[in-house]
Design an enzyme around this catalytic site. Structure first.
Site, mmCIF file in Angstrom:
data_model
loop_
_atom_site.group_PDB
_atom_site.id
_atom_site.type_symbol
_atom_site.label_atom_id
_atom_site.label_comp_id
_atom_site.label_asym_id
_atom_site.label_seq_id
_atom_site.Cartn_x
_atom_site.Cartn_y
_atom_site.Cartn_z
ATOM 1 N N TYR A 246 -12.387 -2.063 -3.105
ATOM 2 C CA TYR A 246 -12.898 -2.096 -1.729
ATOM 3 C C TYR A 246 -14.424 -2.012 -1.690
ATOM 4 O O TYR A 246 -14.992 -1.560 -0.691
ATOM 5 C CB TYR A 246 -12.275 -0.964 -0.917
ATOM 6 C CG TYR A 246 -10.851 -1.240 -0.464
ATOM 7 C CD1 TYR A 246 -10.524 -2.408 0.237
ATOM 8 C CD2 TYR A 246 -9.822 -0.336 -0.720
ATOM 9 C CE1 TYR A 246 -9.216 -2.660 0.651
ATOM 10 C CE2 TYR A 246 -8.516 -0.582 -0.300
ATOM 11 C CZ TYR A 246 -8.222 -1.745 0.388
ATOM 12 O OH TYR A 246 -6.933 -1.994 0.814
ATOM 13 N N ARG B 97 2.373 -7.169 9.060
ATOM 14 C CA ARG B 97 1.671 -6.044 9.688
ATOM 15 C C ARG B 97 2.156 -5.794 11.112
ATOM 16 O O ARG B 97 2.266 -4.649 11.554
ATOM 17 C CB ARG B 97 0.163 -6.287 9.638
ATOM 18 C CG ARG B 97 -0.410 -6.047 8.235
ATOM 19 C CD ARG B 97 -1.780 -6.628 8.070
ATOM 20 N NE ARG B 97 -2.465 -6.106 6.875
ATOM 21 C CZ ARG B 97 -3.639 -6.535 6.455
ATOM 22 N NH1 ARG B 97 -4.278 -7.497 7.114
ATOM 23 N NH2 ARG B 97 -4.196 -6.025 5.383
ATOM 24 N N LYS C 246 0.829 -1.202 0.000
ATOM 25 C CA LYS C 246 0.000 0.000 0.000
ATOM 26 C C LYS C 246 0.872 1.265 0.000
ATOM 27 O O LYS C 246 2.094 1.181 0.207
ATOM 28 C CB LYS C 246 -0.922 -0.033 1.221
ATOM 29 C CG LYS C 246 -1.948 -1.181 1.193
ATOM 30 C CD LYS C 246 -2.856 -1.113 2.423
ATOM 31 C CE LYS C 246 -3.851 -2.263 2.443
ATOM 32 N NZ LYS C 246 -4.741 -2.191 3.626
ATOM 33 N N ARG D 58 -2.181 -14.491 3.618
ATOM 34 C CA ARG D 58 -2.942 -13.848 4.709
ATOM 35 C C ARG D 58 -2.233 -14.089 6.049
ATOM 36 O O ARG D 58 -2.142 -13.201 6.894
ATOM 37 C CB ARG D 58 -4.379 -14.389 4.775
ATOM 38 C CG ARG D 58 -5.269 -14.001 3.610
ATOM 39 C CD ARG D 58 -5.701 -12.558 3.613
ATOM 40 N NE ARG D 58 -6.569 -12.180 4.706
ATOM 41 C CZ ARG D 58 -7.187 -11.002 4.796
ATOM 42 N NH1 ARG D 58 -7.041 -10.086 3.837
ATOM 43 N NH2 ARG D 58 -7.947 -10.715 5.814
ATOM 44 N N THR E 29 -5.695 -7.766 10.350
ATOM 45 C CA THR E 29 -5.918 -6.444 9.757
ATOM 46 C C THR E 29 -5.356 -5.329 10.637
ATOM 47 O O THR E 29 -4.725 -4.400 10.150
ATOM 48 C CB THR E 29 -7.432 -6.231 9.543
ATOM 49 O OG1 THR E 29 -7.936 -7.317 8.769
ATOM 50 C CG2 THR E 29 -7.715 -4.916 8.835
ATOM 51 N N PHE F 244 -15.159 3.839 7.735
ATOM 52 C CA PHE F 244 -13.776 4.073 7.333
ATOM 53 C C PHE F 244 -13.580 4.101 5.815
ATOM 54 O O PHE F 244 -12.470 4.338 5.324
ATOM 55 C CB PHE F 244 -12.849 3.014 7.954
ATOM 56 C CG PHE F 244 -13.166 1.587 7.560
ATOM 57 C CD1 PHE F 244 -12.670 1.041 6.387
ATOM 58 C CD2 PHE F 244 -13.960 0.790 8.380
ATOM 59 C CE1 PHE F 244 -12.955 -0.269 6.026
ATOM 60 C CE2 PHE F 244 -14.252 -0.516 8.025
ATOM 61 C CZ PHE F 244 -13.745 -1.051 6.837
ATOM 62 N N HIS G 120 -1.821 -5.466 1.379
ATOM 63 C CA HIS G 120 -3.123 -6.078 1.108
ATOM 64 C C HIS G 120 -2.911 -7.468 0.527
ATOM 65 O O HIS G 120 -1.979 -7.683 -0.235
ATOM 66 C CB HIS G 120 -3.921 -5.249 0.085
ATOM 67 C CG HIS G 120 -5.125 -5.975 -0.440
ATOM 68 N ND1 HIS G 120 -6.350 -5.925 0.194
ATOM 69 C CD2 HIS G 120 -5.275 -6.822 -1.509
ATOM 70 C CE1 HIS G 120 -7.209 -6.701 -0.476
ATOM 71 N NE2 HIS G 120 -6.587 -7.242 -1.511
ATOM 72 N N GLU H 24 -9.830 -9.623 -7.805
ATOM 73 C CA GLU H 24 -8.809 -8.589 -7.625
ATOM 74 C C GLU H 24 -7.707 -8.692 -8.682
ATOM 75 O O GLU H 24 -7.225 -7.669 -9.181
ATOM 76 C CB GLU H 24 -8.235 -8.672 -6.206
ATOM 77 C CG GLU H 24 -9.289 -8.293 -5.164
ATOM 78 C CD GLU H 24 -8.866 -8.566 -3.726
ATOM 79 O OE1 GLU H 24 -7.762 -9.122 -3.503
ATOM 80 O OE2 GLU H 24 -9.644 -8.234 -2.810
ATOM 81 N N ASN I 99 -1.774 -0.277 7.386
ATOM 82 C CA ASN I 99 -1.276 -1.626 7.654
ATOM 83 C C ASN I 99 -0.441 -2.225 6.524
ATOM 84 O O ASN I 99 -0.254 -3.431 6.446
ATOM 85 C CB ASN I 99 -2.426 -2.552 8.085
ATOM 86 C CG ASN I 99 -3.492 -2.678 7.028
ATOM 87 O OD1 ASN I 99 -3.316 -2.206 5.910
ATOM 88 N ND2 ASN I 99 -4.590 -3.332 7.365
HETATM 89 P P1 DAT Z 1 -7.952 -6.806 5.254
HETATM 90 O O1 DAT Z 1 -7.115 -5.745 4.601
HETATM 91 O O2 DAT Z 1 -7.221 -7.522 6.339
HETATM 92 O O3 DAT Z 1 -8.586 -7.755 4.260
HETATM 93 P P2 DAT Z 1 -10.567 -5.575 5.514
HETATM 94 O O4 DAT Z 1 -10.884 -6.136 4.165
HETATM 95 O O5 DAT Z 1 -11.537 -5.830 6.612
HETATM 96 O O6 DAT Z 1 -9.139 -6.053 6.015
HETATM 97 O O7 DAT Z 1 -10.399 -3.994 5.398
HETATM 98 C C1 DAT Z 1 -9.727 -3.420 4.287
HETATM 99 C C2 DAT Z 1 -8.846 -2.316 4.802
HETATM 100 O O8 DAT Z 1 -9.636 -1.284 5.353
HETATM 101 C C3 DAT Z 1 -7.908 -2.726 5.944
HETATM 102 O O9 DAT Z 1 -6.710 -3.298 5.461
HETATM 103 C C4 DAT Z 1 -7.677 -1.435 6.651
HETATM 104 C C5 DAT Z 1 -8.986 -0.699 6.493
HETATM 105 N N1 DAT Z 1 -9.856 -0.907 7.656
HETATM 106 C C6 DAT Z 1 -10.552 -2.010 7.984
HETATM 107 N N2 DAT Z 1 -11.235 -1.863 9.112
HETATM 108 C C7 DAT Z 1 -10.960 -0.599 9.533
HETATM 109 C C8 DAT Z 1 -11.354 0.183 10.639
HETATM 110 N N3 DAT Z 1 -12.167 -0.299 11.578
HETATM 111 N N4 DAT Z 1 -10.848 1.437 10.738
HETATM 112 C C9 DAT Z 1 -10.017 1.946 9.806
HETATM 113 N N5 DAT Z 1 -9.615 1.269 8.718
HETATM 114 C C10 DAT Z 1 -10.074 0.016 8.590
HETATM 115 MG MG MG Z 2 -10.089 -7.519 2.890
#
Ligand code: DAT
Ligand code: MG
Length: 149
Positions: free
Chosen positions: A49, A102, A9, A85, A91, A57, A115, A126, A112
């Site tokens: 996303y 991470r 990222k 993963r 996350t 968020f 991805h 994706e 973080n």
């Molecule tokens: P991951 O990236 O582990 O698949 P995710 O798909 O739930 O996680 O979320 C995508 C991204 O969005 C994640 O890498 C960081 C951001 N994110 C997720 N939950 C969040 C939150 N509660 N507050 C801020 N950013 C968040």
């Molecule tokens: Mg995700």
């Protein structure tokens, strides 16, 4: 063999972590079949996303992911979706297991660093969002018999 979509990222690129992150995947024994730098547009970010649209968020996430270039890659290997993963960690970097990417490099959930696709369906979706077929290279790694039994 599975394929997965992985991305360093904007925070990882800005902080000079691309080499370290790529190195972890190389050393694990995963094969790179696609690799490029790009600047994500708001349209691509919203598609990538899409599942998070409407969450508190989401807006900040799109702003962040489009703010600076990313390094996108497609990795291939046995069970590589869950493998990657696991290597990334949870996350929220604060909850990520010791030694994961991470946990090693991140502090805040919204920064973080990396991805990775979370399922076979996400991986297919994706990969096709970020790469054209002709950008993915099929080739043999001569080390395969030293990585897989
Ligand atoms: P991951 O990236 O582990 O698949 P995710 O798909 O739930 O996680 O979320 C995508 C991204 O969005 C994640 O890498 C960081 C951001 N994110 C997720 N939950 C969040 C939150 N509660 N507050 C801020 N950013 C968040
Ligand atoms: Mg995700």
């Amino acid at each position: 063999m599975e394929r997965t979509f992985v991305m360093v990222k904007p925070d990882g690129v800005q902080r000079g972590l691309v080499g370290d992150i790529i190195k972890r995947f190389e050393q694990k024994g995963l094969k790179f079949v696609g690799l490029k730098m790009l600047q994500i547009t708001p349209e691509l970010a919203s598609k990538h996303y899409g599942e998070h649209q409407g969450k508190p968020f989401f807006e900040g996430l799109v702003k962040f992911i489009t703010s600076s270039p990313v390094v996108a890659m497609v990795l291939e290997g046995k069970d590589c979706i869950s493998l990657v993963r696991g290597m990334m960690g949870a996350t929220d970097p604060k909850k990520a297991a010791p030694g994961t990417i991470r946990e090693s490099y991140g502090i805040d959930i919204g920064r973080n660093v990396v991805h990775g696709s979370d399922s076979p369906e996400s991986a297919v979706r994706e990969i096709s969002l970020f790469f054209k077929d002709e950008e993915l290279i099929d080739y043999e790694l001569s080390l395969d018999s030293w990585i897989y039994e």
